[in-house]
Motif scaffolding. Structure first.
Motif, PDB file in Angstrom:
ATOM      1  N   UNK A   1       0.042   7.812  18.376  1.00 51.91           N
ATOM      2  CA  UNK A   1       1.486   8.026  18.195  1.00 51.91           C
ATOM      3  C   UNK A   1       2.159   8.238  19.540  1.00 51.91           C
ATOM      4  N   UNK A   2       1.489   8.975  20.413  1.00 49.78           N
ATOM      5  CA  UNK A   2       2.045   9.211  21.762  1.00 49.78           C
ATOM      6  C   UNK A   2       2.201   7.915  22.524  1.00 49.78           C
ATOM      7  N   UNK A   3       1.209   7.003  22.427  1.00 45.75           N
ATOM      8  CA  UNK A   3       1.272   5.721  23.131  1.00 45.75           C
ATOM      9  C   UNK A   3       2.444   4.897  22.633  1.00 45.75           C
ATOM     10  N   UNK A   4       2.627   4.868  21.323  1.00 42.91           N
ATOM     11  CA  UNK A   4       3.722   4.077  20.751  1.00 42.91           C
ATOM     12  C   UNK A   4       5.072   4.597  21.233  1.00 42.91           C
TER      13      UNK A   4
ATOM     14  N   UNK B   1       7.636   2.581  23.845  1.00 39.89           N
ATOM     15  CA  UNK B   1       8.994   2.277  23.393  1.00 39.89           C
ATOM     16  C   UNK B   1      10.040   2.835  24.333  1.00 39.89           C
ATOM     17  N   UNK B   2       9.688   3.929  25.002  1.00 42.71           N
ATOM     18  CA  UNK B   2      10.659   4.597  25.864  1.00 42.71           C
ATOM     19  C   UNK B   2      10.541   4.177  27.320  1.00 42.71           C
ATOM     20  N   UNK B   3       9.621   3.265  27.626  1.00 40.36           N
ATOM     21  CA  UNK B   3       9.395   2.890  29.014  1.00 40.36           C
ATOM     22  C   UNK B   3      10.652   2.245  29.607  1.00 40.36           C
ATOM     23  N   UNK B   4      11.038   2.740  30.766  1.00 40.68           N
ATOM     24  CA  UNK B   4      12.226   2.219  31.438  1.00 40.68           C
ATOM     25  C   UNK B   4      12.004   2.250  32.928  1.00 40.68           C
ATOM     26  N   UNK B   5      13.105   2.322  33.655  1.00 42.37           N
ATOM     27  CA  UNK B   5      12.999   2.356  35.103  1.00 42.37           C
ATOM     28  C   UNK B   5      12.241   3.603  35.557  1.00 42.37           C
ATOM     29  N   UNK B   6      11.494   3.508  36.679  1.00 38.66           N
ATOM     30  CA  UNK B   6      10.753   4.682  37.168  1.00 38.66           C
ATOM     31  C   UNK B   6      11.703   5.844  37.443  1.00 38.66           C
ATOM     32  N   UNK B   7      11.250   7.033  37.054  1.00 40.04           N
ATOM     33  CA  UNK B   7      11.979   8.267  37.309  1.00 40.04           C
ATOM     34  C   UNK B   7      11.034   9.274  37.955  1.00 40.04           C
ATOM     35  N   UNK B   8      11.523   9.935  38.955  1.00 34.03           N
ATOM     36  CA  UNK B   8      10.695  10.910  39.646  1.00 34.03           C
ATOM     37  C   UNK B   8      11.312  12.293  39.508  1.00 34.03           C
ATOM     38  N   UNK B   9      10.428  13.300  39.445  1.00 32.84           N
ATOM     39  CA  UNK B   9      10.881  14.698  39.361  1.00 32.84           C
ATOM     40  C   UNK B   9      10.191  15.489  40.466  1.00 32.84           C
ATOM     41  N   UNK B  10      10.988  16.245  41.227  1.00 31.54           N
ATOM     42  CA  UNK B  10      10.443  17.068  42.306  1.00 31.54           C
ATOM     43  C   UNK B  10      10.238  18.490  41.783  1.00 31.54           C
ATOM     44  N   UNK B  11       8.978  18.941  41.811  1.00 30.11           N
ATOM     45  CA  UNK B  11       8.642  20.293  41.337  1.00 30.11           C
ATOM     46  C   UNK B  11       8.445  21.193  42.554  1.00 30.11           C
TER      47      UNK B  11
ATOM     48  N   UNK C   1      -0.391  -2.152  30.816  1.00 39.10           N
ATOM     49  CA  UNK C   1      -1.269  -3.216  30.320  1.00 39.10           C
ATOM     50  C   UNK C   1      -2.383  -2.653  29.463  1.00 39.10           C
ATOM     51  N   UNK C   2      -2.924  -1.521  29.863  1.00 38.37           N
ATOM     52  CA  UNK C   2      -4.014  -0.908  29.100  1.00 38.37           C
ATOM     53  C   UNK C   2      -3.527  -0.443  27.738  1.00 38.37           C
ATOM     54  N   UNK C   3      -2.314   0.135  27.678  1.00 40.87           N
ATOM     55  CA  UNK C   3      -1.808   0.616  26.396  1.00 40.87           C
ATOM     56  C   UNK C   3      -1.411  -0.533  25.471  1.00 40.87           C
ATOM     57  N   UNK C   4      -1.035  -1.677  26.043  1.00 37.61           N
ATOM     58  CA  UNK C   4      -0.689  -2.833  25.217  1.00 37.61           C
ATOM     59  C   UNK C   4      -1.922  -3.509  24.633  1.00 37.61           C
ATOM     60  N   UNK C   5      -3.085  -3.166  25.187  1.00 37.20           N
ATOM     61  CA  UNK C   5      -4.331  -3.723  24.671  1.00 37.20           C
ATOM     62  C   UNK C   5      -4.708  -2.950  23.414  1.00 37.20           C
ATOM     63  N   UNK C   6      -5.086  -3.636  22.309  1.00 37.21           N
ATOM     64  CA  UNK C   6      -5.527  -2.921  21.102  1.00 37.21           C
ATOM     65  C   UNK C   6      -6.651  -1.932  21.452  1.00 37.21           C
TER      66      UNK C   6
END
Length: 1003
Positions: free
Chosen positions: A407-410, A414-424, A594-599
């Protein structure tokens, strides 16, 4: 012969004592060489005519019968014997001993020598070296008062002397005596109720068993043992610096408590490190060999001090385990015992394998090891349990996450978009809550050169410098693709040549370097380098803020790794360091997408692992649980790192040992010797060089009579205040003949046959009627036997220094009973350590519950022993102490009245008096007196205490400040529910009661 006043006085004293001594020694029984003659020869003759062959005067040795009868004795004819003629001579040039020695014989001694010669001048081997003789005991002929074989042997001697034993002590006295002797504390209220309400023989035996089983017994016995082995918390010589040895003290306490067989106790101390697969306790026990005084004085000659340590060790080993003064043979053959100088160095050669230094570096005395205290061990065990639970919870979380992964992979795809970075931000303003090292020089935003926030850290160096933090409460968990950073500003006027970021995940081998290779930490001397020295190229631009970045993977940090420390290093120059932390990306890499798109069914192992690692690295619940695990591990590390260390023995290649001519450490002309026991006691059959373990095994052989006799004599001393052989520290020629030799051999035999069981011997002693006698002598008995050699009564003596303090804390209720741990520091006068140097130091008394621990745990400063302990005759422990002095001085009364410990104890005891003692002052006085000494207060004493209370109460009512000042002493809280003036007055009464002779005397 010209009679000097001194010789006349000696002769007069001899005439006055002759009638009594000669009647007892000559008329009633045959002369015994060991009992009657050897002490005279040892004291008067052996210095010139004894075992030291190199200094024998006129070629006459009186310690050897063959030589004595050849030169000076005609057996059976005293008138024809040169020995007697010279003793009786009136010619100052011929009389023996020579007048200048001031050792003239008195008439009773002369009579003994004449009788001995007339009886054939028989010699005997010194009693201490003879095999144990099992005495004949006939129970049928023993008096009815006898309870065991100890009594039957005592009774036989009393019958011969025409002396009756003292009656049995009252039950209260017996109860207190047993408690003092076996635990070093008064009896508990429960013990008092149980025994005094049923003082039967069975109840007495049960009480003995209960006291011997108490941990207090181990603490009480340890006090005496620590005196013997000269245990202390400081090194003794020069600056008398601290040295950590408390685990050895705790080993001794536990060994007595657990009734470790004495032979094993000896082996573990002398050679614990040489035992097969030694345990931690056995290694700690081997610290006995390291209890000698040492030095770190800059000008010390190491070889000289090795010789000093060597001699001290021989003295202690021989005195502690053999009751022998082999140390007297350091410079010449022993003058009173058959120990040669070669014996001295051969005995010391057993310890030539110890790793030690003549001069030590500051505060370092290897070899040593950390040892967890009992509390720390329990804490580690609890953390182990929590850690196991936390790891089990992590497994549960990971299983649940795996079930939720599809479920997490799906959702993620679906939410994949432009790269976003967060500075901690991990390190921002101020100093982190962590263990800090280096100089943390904070500059404010008002001073400039701050990237963001309120401050930055400025570092100026003329060479290599660094500041860092470790064990941070706020940790950082590495995620996949994470980059680590720190903002930095290089001063253009004074730039560094190199800068480094360094990260700690339990070790520091994760480094990134910019600039030159001047920083040596982990350097490979090659650009690029390994993870422990990743070179990132040239320095960043000067005069501007730059964010230094390094991929976590590039410095060897994998996902899920927790880092809790960071270091900032530079070589020369001026550098400003500001915000540091991590940059995490929410974007998925093409490889991961690519790995997540693989069954799932067709993914490779690498693809499955890549997805799972990323998933786990961002799952917050798992990250939180990892932080819990890391915190528990950190707690364990903190506990282990806080463990006290202790010096231990470690065997290395033995150094060469020579006989030192007259003990001169610079003289290397003497004979080389190998480890060996004293020659007159036999030889050791070993393959190759004899070891410390061989020595320990010899000491503990059933036929080694010295070890058994020495220890049981000391146990008797503890139970009576004097030994069967009164010279508890010396069973040799200069010692005293046992007043009851058959009893000493009986106890030694019982000791060996019981498996060297110390509690067995003590139980035998305290179960005897002899032990249970009253300590109050009749006038006739006191006159006839002033030193209690017949044991027709019990001893009566002040308790030891530690027990005096323990008793005050006990009566007040302040005493904290916790076995083991680092040494405690009670109150002490300000400035007492002013004369201590290298380093200069001040005494800091404990402010927690350690202030109220038993005296056995008190910090033992050899050169500046705690004043209270010193006032009550505790030894400095620079040398073996087998018998403590017992003085009676006004200073002791002043200590009991004014030492802050005793004032505080009196104040807390006073609060108990007011709360538990009843409503009237009369009732309270009776209660307090009964609580302290366990008997009713006499009318006279009651009147005196009542008068003290009344006058002090009136005084404190009139002067409330004085009352407040008195009850303010000590760290413990003052009772706010009690009237201050009344509490102060009862404190005065309590001070008197704690100062009573009966309170600190064992009857």
């Amino acid at each position: 012969m010209k009679k000097t006043p001194q010789r006349f006085a000696i002769a007069l004293f001899g005439l006055l004592t002759f009638a009594f001594d000669s009647q007892n020694a000559t008329a009633d029984r045959p002369v015994s060489f060991n009992r009657d003659i050897r002490p005279i020869l040892t004291d008067r003759c052996f210095a010139c005519h004894g075992p030291d062959a190199e200094t024998v005067a006129a070629g006459l040795r009186l310690d050897l019968r063959d030589e004595a009868i050849q030169e000076a004795i005609v057996p059976g004819d005293s008138d024809a014997s040169e020995l007697i003629r010279r003793i009786l001579s009136t010619d100052e040039d011929n009389v023996m001993p020579p007048p200048e020695l001031h050792k003239a014989l008195d008439p009773s001694q002369i009579a003994l020598l004449k009788q001995w010669v007339s009886e054939g001048a028989p010699y005997e081997q010194h009693w201490a070296y003879t095999p144990l003789q099992k005495p004949h005991i006939d129970p049928a002929n023993a008096p009815a008062w006898c309870r065991n074989d100890i009594d039957r042997l005592i009774a036989a001697r009393l019958r011969d002397e025409g002396v009756e034993p003292s009656p049995r002590a009252d039950h209260t006295t017996l109860l207190r005596r047993l408690a003092w002797d076996l635990t070093g504390l008064p009896p508990t209220a429960e013990q008092a109720d149980a025994f005094l309400n049923n003082p039967s023989d069975q109840a007495y035996a049960q009480l003995v068993d209960e006291l011997l089983a108490s941990p207090r017994y181990g603490e009480r016995m340890a006090i005496y043992w620590l005196d013997l082995v000269r245990y202390a918390d400081t090194v003794g010589y020069h600056g008398d610096q601290d040295v950590s040895m408390s685990p050895y003290r705790d080993y001794v306490i536990n060994a007595f408590h657990q009734n470790l067989p004495y032979d094993q106790f000896v082996r573990e101390q002398i050679a614990g490190d040489l035992l097969p697969d030694p345990t931690t306790d056995q290694l700690v026990a081997s610290g006995y060999n390291r209890l000698n005084q040492t030095t770190e004085e800059g000008g010390a000659q190491p070889k000289e001090y090795l010789a000093i340590y060597f001699a001290d060790r021989v003295r202690n080993v021989s005195q502690v385990f053999m009751g022998a003064t082999v140390g007297c043979a350091q410079c010449h053959d022993h003058k009173y015992d058959p120990y040669t100088s070669k014996d001295f160095y051969s005995l010391g050669a057993f310890f030539a394998d110890l790793q030690e230094q003549g001069k030590y570096d500051a505060r370092s005395r290897p070899p040593e090891m950390p040892v967890l205290t009992a509390d720390q061990t329990a804490r580690i065990a609890e953390l182990d349990r929590q850690l196991a639970d936390a790891k089990q919870e992590l497994t549960t979380i990971e299983k649940r996450l795996l079930s939720e992964q599809p479920a997490w992979e799906s959702t993620l795809l679906a939410a994949t978009s432009e790269p976003q970075e967060a500075e901690h931000v991990w390190l921002g303003d101020g100093k982190p809550e962590a263990e800090l090292n280096g100089d943390w020089n904070l500059v404010s935003a008002a001073d400039g050169h701050v990237y963001q926030g309120a401050d930055a850290r400025k570092q100026v160096a003329v060479g290599l410098t660094q500041h860092f933090f470790i064990k941070s409460k706020k940790t950082l968990v590495i995620e996949a693709g994470m980059r680590l950073f720190s903002w930095v500003y290089l001063d253009p006027e004074n730039p560094p040549t190199a800068i480094m970021l360094q990260f700690n995940d339990g070790e520091w081998n994760h480094r990134a370097v910019w600039g030159s290779l001047d920083i040596p930490y982990g350097r490979t001397d090659k650009p690029g380098g390994a993870n422990d020295y990743r070179h990132r190229g040239e320095l960043p631009a000067t005069g501007q803020w730059v964010r230094l970045e390094i991929d976590a993977a590039d410095v060897g940090l994998t996902p899920s790794t927790t880092i809790h420390g960071m270091a900032f290093t530079q070589f020369v120059g001026t550098v400003y360091w500001d915000t540091a932390g991590a940059i995490a990306s929410s974007a998925l890499t093409p490889k991961l997408i690519a790995a997540m798109n693989e069954p799932a069914s067709s993914r490779s192992k690498d693809q499955s692992k890549l997805i799972r690692d990323h998933y786990f690295s961002v799952a917050q619940q798992r990250l939180d649980q990892l932080a819990v695990i890391e915190a528990l591990k950190s707690s364990q590390t903190n506990v282990r790192e806080s463990a006290p260390t202790t010096l231990i023995s470690k065997s290395v290649s033995p150094r060469e040992i020579r006989v030192l001519n007259r003990g001169n450490w610079m003289d290397e002309s003497g004979e080389i010797v190998q480890p060996a026991i004293p020659a007159f006691l036999g030889t050791l059959e070993t393959e190759g060089r004899a070891s410390r373990l061989d020595l320990a095994n010899w000491l503990c052989r059933d036929d080694n009579v010295l070890t058994a006799r020495t220890m049981v004599n000391r146990l008797w001393y503890l139970m009576f205040g004097r030994g069967i052989c009164s010279s508890v520290d010396d069973l040799g020629g200069q010692g005293t003949y046992p007043s009851q030799p058959e009893l000493l051999d009986y106890l030694a035999g019982e000791f060996v046959q019981s498996g060297w069981n110390i509690k067995h011997v003590l139980r035998l002693i305290v179960s005897s009627a002899t032990y249970q006698q009253s300590s109050k002598p009749t006038p006739d008995l006191r006159a006839r036997d002033p030193y209690n050699e017949l044991f027709a009564r019990q001893g009566r003596f002040r308790i030891g220094a530690e027990m005096v303090r323990d008793a005050a804390l006990w009566h007040s209720g302040l005493l904290v009973e916790r076995v083991g741990g680092v040494s405690a520091k009670p109150y002490q006068p300000d400035g007492y350590y002013d004369q201590l140097n290298f380093p200069r130091r001040s005494y800091k008394p404990d402010v927690n519950e350690d202030q109220y621990r038993r005296g056995v745990y008190t910090h033992w400063q050899r050169t500046f022993l705690h004043p209270m302990l010193k006032a009550f005759d505790a030894p400095s422990r620079e040398e073996c102490t087998a018998i403590r002095s017992r003085s009676n001085t006004p200073l002791q009364a002043l200590v009991l009245l004014n030492d802050p410990t005793f004032v505080e104890a009196a104040r807390v005891f006073a609060a108990r008096i007011m709360r538990e003692g009843g409503a009237s002052s009369t009732d309270r006085i009776q209660w307090a007196y009964q609580a302290a000494v366990m008997r009713p207060c006499s009318p006279f004493v009651s009147e005196q205490l009542e008068s003290i209370f009344t006058s002090h109460h009136q005084s404190f009512i009139a002067d409330s400040d004085a009352a407040a000042a008195l009850i303010a002493h000590g760290n413990s809280s003052v009772a706010t529910d009690l009237d201050a003036a009344e509490l102060a007055a009862w404190t005065s009464v309590a001070r008197v009661i704690l100062n009573l002779n009966e309170t600190i005397t064992r009857y």
